[in-house]
Each structure stands twice: as C-alpha cells, then as structure tokens.
Write a protein that holds these residues in place. Sequence first.
Motif, mmCIF file in Angstrom:
data_model
loop_
_atom_site.group_PDB
_atom_site.id
_atom_site.type_symbol
_atom_site.label_atom_id
_atom_site.label_comp_id
_atom_site.label_asym_id
_atom_site.label_seq_id
_atom_site.Cartn_x
_atom_site.Cartn_y
_atom_site.Cartn_z
ATOM 1 N N ARG A 184 41.148 38.833 46.069
ATOM 2 C CA ARG A 184 39.888 38.600 46.771
ATOM 3 C C ARG A 184 39.936 39.314 48.124
ATOM 4 N NH1 ARG A 184 37.184 33.748 44.780
ATOM 5 N NH2 ARG A 184 36.616 33.030 46.860
ATOM 6 N N TRP A 241 35.492 46.741 42.959
ATOM 7 C CA TRP A 241 35.185 45.429 43.542
ATOM 8 C C TRP A 241 33.919 44.846 42.921
ATOM 9 C CZ3 TRP A 241 39.011 43.500 46.198
ATOM 10 C CH2 TRP A 241 39.833 44.315 46.982
ATOM 11 N N ALA A 257 31.850 38.198 44.596
ATOM 12 C CA ALA A 257 32.233 36.852 44.186
ATOM 13 C C ALA A 257 31.150 35.845 44.554
ATOM 14 C CB ALA A 257 33.559 36.452 44.830
ATOM 15 N N GLY A 262 42.281 40.689 40.394
ATOM 16 C CA GLY A 262 41.833 39.367 40.816
ATOM 17 C C GLY A 262 41.980 39.117 42.302
ATOM 18 N N TYR A 287 34.471 39.725 47.929
ATOM 19 C CA TYR A 287 34.711 40.530 46.735
ATOM 20 C C TYR A 287 35.872 39.982 45.911
ATOM 21 C CZ TYR A 287 31.943 44.592 48.399
ATOM 22 O OH TYR A 287 30.953 45.439 48.796
ATOM 23 N N THR A 288 35.848 40.304 44.632
ATOM 24 C CA THR A 288 37.003 40.121 43.752
ATOM 25 C C THR A 288 37.332 41.464 43.124
ATOM 26 O OG1 THR A 288 36.377 37.838 43.219
ATOM 27 C CG2 THR A 288 37.944 38.912 41.755
ATOM 28 N N GLU A 345 38.438 43.680 40.241
ATOM 29 C CA GLU A 345 38.291 43.380 38.810
ATOM 30 C C GLU A 345 39.598 43.478 38.028
ATOM 31 O OE1 GLU A 345 36.652 47.833 37.579
ATOM 32 O OE2 GLU A 345 35.312 46.103 37.550
#
Length: 271
Positions: free
Chosen positions: A163, A119, A122, A161, A155-156, A158
């Motif tokens: 969220r 994570w 973002a 993608g 969070y995004t 990695e």
Amino acid sequence: MENERGGHERPNGKGAEVAVVKGQALYKQVAREMRKAIARGTWTPGEKIPTEDKLTALYGVSRPTIRQAVAELRADGLLDVQQGRGTFVRGPQPEHNATINIERTVICNGDQYHCPAGWQDAEEPTVYRVRLEPSAAATLETDEGEAAFLVQRLYTHESSGVRARYSGLLPMEQITSTVLAQRPEVFNTDAYAALAAAHGPIEWHEGVSARMPNPDERAALHVPENTPLLVSQRVTRTQADARPLMLETLTMTGAATQLTITHRPVNRERI
C-alpha cells in the motif's frame, strides 16, 4: 516460573506451561511463552493479543513484566502495536531475497504519458483547496500561502499488495488554463499530459528519502512498527526553464522495496 522476588509462580487463568530457566529474567520467560503461543497458532497473524490485564492473569506476573515481554516481541518483529487499537500479531513479511520492485519510470508516447507501476486505488481520492506551506512552496519555487489543490490517494500495488499514500500539489497559477482546474483528481499521467499541453515539454526531478512512519501512516499503509518508509518526491518541471508545475509524494514501506527509475541522457544544449 521464577517470580520477580526470586521464588516461583505459576500462571493463572488457562495457565501456560512454563519451563523454568534459572537466572533468566522473568519477562524473558514470559516472552518465550508468548512466542510459543504465536508459533502454535494460538494467536494468529493479524489477531489482537489479550489485554495487559488478561496477560497478567494468564502468566501470573505484574504489568511491568508483561510490558517488557511485549516490548521484546515488538523488537523481534513478532508484534505490532497500533495506537488506540491494541497489540497485534504481525502477518508474514516479505523475505529480504524477495524484493518488491516498484517501477517509477514515466514513458511518453506523443502527447500520452504512462507510468508502468501497476497501482490501483484502494479508496476514492480526496481533493482539498489548500495554501502552500513553507517547505512545499520552496520546492515549487513560489510564495508561501499560494493557493493550490491537494489531491490525496491510497494505492495498492497490484502484484505485491504493497500500500502507498500519494499526494499531489497543483499550484493554481499553473493549472488555471488546464482541465486540472476542474478535475484535479485525475491520475498523474493525465495531469502530465494537461501540463505539457499548457506549458510545453516537461521533465521530472525525483528524490527518494527514508524516515520512520507516524501512527496514522502505519495504520493506513499496514506498516509494522520499526519499519522505515520510503518517500519518493517527484517535481514536474518545464524543460525550457525548469519551472516547477506540480509536486507529487509517494510514501510506502521500505521493507525489501526497490524503486526503479529510468534515466536518459539530456541534450547539453538544453541544460
């Protein structure tokens, strides 16, 4: 196009060409033309479609007919209604055979902890001083209204993608002797290390549930309408007496998402 009174009407404005299907409800004919507009790329993924007024002029029908057509496309997963913003064409969604795997295992190496989930923040985390609500107080086995820090992150993931919203509740009574009293916004792995240093060996109890998102969650997580959320709730506890130290909640789309949690046998003498 067959109109609502049984005759025929042609779209106004730019005028979409409509193939008349006798006996088919008018809103279904409009929905068919809207599907064509999406397929042709007239309305692209992520784009806001015209307003009701413009659509009524374009297709030469009433507002209720447009609303029924939009509702059908929403049910088909082609459109996404965002409260207060409008209706948007949905972007490409993960295929069911392309499962997104989210690793939730905690790895301990000496006094260091690692979560291989991948994570990334973002946006900047936010920290609030709060009083525990009844449900959180019950989970943390403490009194309602007890003081705590609430840490919130967006969070995004990695690799996918995806969220996710993270929230961590740190009761003041459990962190007063740790660095978390001054820096509650540290990542959960650093929080685990701080709690273990203060309270001895720790363990985690994690539960996963599903529910439908509210409008704020859909907007923040980019979750299409009618897509459920996965909610993973993790309680950090002491191994010695199973005393709750921290409550974490991770909320993300349930579309083709799989959570992986590694379990190891617990020595019966410690149970």
